[in-house]
Enzyme design. Sequence first.
Site, PDB file in Angstrom:
ATOM      1  N   HIS A  87      13.193 117.694   5.171  1.00  0.00           N
ATOM      2  CA  HIS A  87      13.673 118.822   5.971  1.00  0.00           C
ATOM      3  C   HIS A  87      15.198 118.944   6.065  1.00  0.00           C
ATOM      4  O   HIS A  87      15.749 120.015   5.839  1.00  0.00           O
ATOM      5  CB  HIS A  87      13.100 118.723   7.377  1.00  0.00           C
ATOM      6  CG  HIS A  87      11.607 118.582   7.419  1.00  0.00           C
ATOM      7  ND1 HIS A  87      10.771 119.334   6.627  1.00  0.00           N
ATOM      8  CD2 HIS A  87      10.791 117.782   8.149  1.00  0.00           C
ATOM      9  CE1 HIS A  87       9.517 119.001   6.886  1.00  0.00           C
ATOM     10  NE2 HIS A  87       9.496 118.060   7.794  1.00  0.00           N
ATOM     11  N   LYS A 139      10.735 128.588   8.530  1.00  0.00           N
ATOM     12  CA  LYS A 139      11.116 129.022   9.880  1.00  0.00           C
ATOM     13  C   LYS A 139      12.054 130.230   9.786  1.00  0.00           C
ATOM     14  O   LYS A 139      12.956 130.256   8.963  1.00  0.00           O
ATOM     15  CB  LYS A 139      11.796 127.877  10.640  1.00  0.00           C
ATOM     16  CG  LYS A 139      10.827 126.710  10.959  1.00  0.00           C
ATOM     17  CD  LYS A 139      11.547 125.595  11.690  1.00  0.00           C
ATOM     18  CE  LYS A 139      10.705 124.333  11.790  1.00  0.00           C
ATOM     19  NZ  LYS A 139       9.877 124.230  12.982  1.00  0.00           N
ATOM     20  N   LYS A 164      12.748 109.935  16.461  1.00  0.00           N
ATOM     21  CA  LYS A 164      11.638 110.086  17.409  1.00  0.00           C
ATOM     22  C   LYS A 164      12.020 109.472  18.757  1.00  0.00           C
ATOM     23  O   LYS A 164      12.899 108.622  18.833  1.00  0.00           O
ATOM     24  CB  LYS A 164      10.401 109.356  16.871  1.00  0.00           C
ATOM     25  CG  LYS A 164       9.903 109.881  15.530  1.00  0.00           C
ATOM     26  CD  LYS A 164       9.015 111.096  15.697  1.00  0.00           C
ATOM     27  CE  LYS A 164       8.275 111.492  14.449  1.00  0.00           C
ATOM     28  NZ  LYS A 164       8.916 112.522  13.637  1.00  0.00           N
TER      29      LYS A 164
HETATM   30  C1  BG6 Z   1       6.813 116.751   9.861  1.00  0.00           C
HETATM   31  C2  BG6 Z   1       6.994 115.279  10.079  1.00  0.00           C
HETATM   32  O1  BG6 Z   1       7.016 117.089   8.530  1.00  0.00           O
HETATM   33  O2  BG6 Z   1       7.713 117.476  10.675  1.00  0.00           O
HETATM   34  C3  BG6 Z   1       6.834 114.909  11.541  1.00  0.00           C
HETATM   35  O3  BG6 Z   1       6.053 114.533   9.293  1.00  0.00           O
HETATM   36  C4  BG6 Z   1       7.733 115.776  12.400  1.00  0.00           C
HETATM   37  O4  BG6 Z   1       7.118 113.526  11.744  1.00  0.00           O
HETATM   38  C5  BG6 Z   1       7.543 117.255  12.060  1.00  0.00           C
HETATM   39  O5  BG6 Z   1       7.425 115.537  13.758  1.00  0.00           O
HETATM   40  C6  BG6 Z   1       8.552 118.124  12.794  1.00  0.00           C
HETATM   41  O6  BG6 Z   1       8.242 119.470  12.572  1.00  0.00           O
HETATM   42  P1  BG6 Z   1       8.503 120.579  13.704  1.00  0.00           P
HETATM   43  O7  BG6 Z   1       8.287 121.890  13.024  1.00  0.00           O
HETATM   44  O8  BG6 Z   1       7.524 120.287  14.787  1.00  0.00           O
HETATM   45  O9  BG6 Z   1       9.905 120.359  14.166  1.00  0.00           O
END
Ligand code: BG6
Length: 494
Positions: A254, A196, A340
Amino acid sequence: MDRSDAPSATGTPPAARPDDHVVVLFGATGDLARRKLLPGLFHLAKAGLMPRRFRIVGTTPASAALGDDEFRAHARQAVAEFGRTPPEGPAWQEFEAALSFGAADPDAPEPLVAAVRAAEQAVGGTPRRLFHLAVPPVAFTSVIDLLGATGLARDARVIVEKPFGTDLASARALNATIHAVFDESRVFRIDHFLGKEAVDNILALRFANGLFEPVWNREHISHVQIDVPEKIDIQGRAQFFEGTGTFRDMVVTHLFQLLGFVAMEPPVALEARALRDEQVKVFRSMRPLDPADAVRGQYAGYRDEPGVDPASDTETFVALRVAVDNWRWAGVPFHLRTGKALAEGRHQVTIGLREPVLRMFPLDARTAAGGRGNALVIDFADPGSLTTRLLVKEPGADMRLAEAEMVFGYDTSFTSEHSLEGYEHLILEAMLGNQSLFTRSDGIERLWELSAPLLDAPPPVRPYAPGSWGPDAIDALVAPHRWYLPDRHRDEGP
Ligand code: BG6
């Protein structure tokens, strides 16, 4: 426009263009390929960033195989549904012509081998090979073995999707499997957050500006928050989610990667080895996660989702207090939160600065400003923004302080014409052979090692209401600080 030949109109140097390639997509009919990879590859082609000559070979087990034309139709539909540019005109025709399909099973890899050879001949010369493993983790090992056994892996690069292992032992085993076929210089463990723009901008912000680097330490920063609430629920991914949970899905991948960028020491150069050395040093300085510093949550209704165990203990939410025990950060808590079915979908890193020692302003003047000091807020949604929160004098006869903001927004400052989505950026970097934004084997193993105490003794999941910000216990976790989200000051007005 061929950006590899001419400087752009703004005089910036042209972007590097990868060598000629054959890209092989494992999991070519899966969700990731449909939503991100096929649209992303087409966008790269449209932006003139794909190699001059390339072919893309889709592959699945024979039971799900497509013909070349069916794969092209599949790709067209994916791009139409999820792409930023519609699949039309000469650019699409050219892209479509570069697609082909070859099935592969461990005991019957021939169709794939033949499709790769045909694609290489069509490209001509000796194109590079890049394999993208967009398959569930259980399939990683058999695909790697297949690439080794067929010889397809020779001199090739491989992109491996997350989650990379589920604990230290499995991550080590997976690294060993991969290294038996690909040496580390050819392995690209992908984390799309690192692709990003605003995440890369953390490096620019920190290391290109005399304004920020001098205060980027425990003397001036009291706490850091990495907050990635998601509004979406598990969206029918029960099978994946039940076996994974939010900690493995989002934190180990992440959020810890972001932490590595926020907390790293200045690298000696902006190149892969130096950057990854510094990132791994951060991971080495992190203290093993204490279950007492973690809140696990599960949204009400999760256990009723189809495919979810009615007694499931899987977390859909995690908040953590993490310590980075080094000279720069000792005593500065890092608060991490993600989950979530929360109130908003946001991607935010907040650097909370200490209040000045000299409290010359009357107390009521300060409390009127919300009792908050300065903060630097990095919002890395696409397009990202950067906000500096400060206290200023409110106009009027009295010396009263009010909170104000200086905002840099990518969308209002730059054209988005050249912007790439996370996946696009990272696939391009993998074709260029630049590992800067990819996780190294020792880094991922260290993260699992740190996670072991929490994985071994997870606190019970606490329920939370969908649409909330998580279980109540998260406030005590960050006390005496507060979560920056929701943006209370915005809701409350000036
Ligand atoms: C993914 C996860 O790696 O990243 C998902 O498996 C999550 O659960 C997603 O929703 C979030 O990514 P972004 O870029 O949409 O924030």
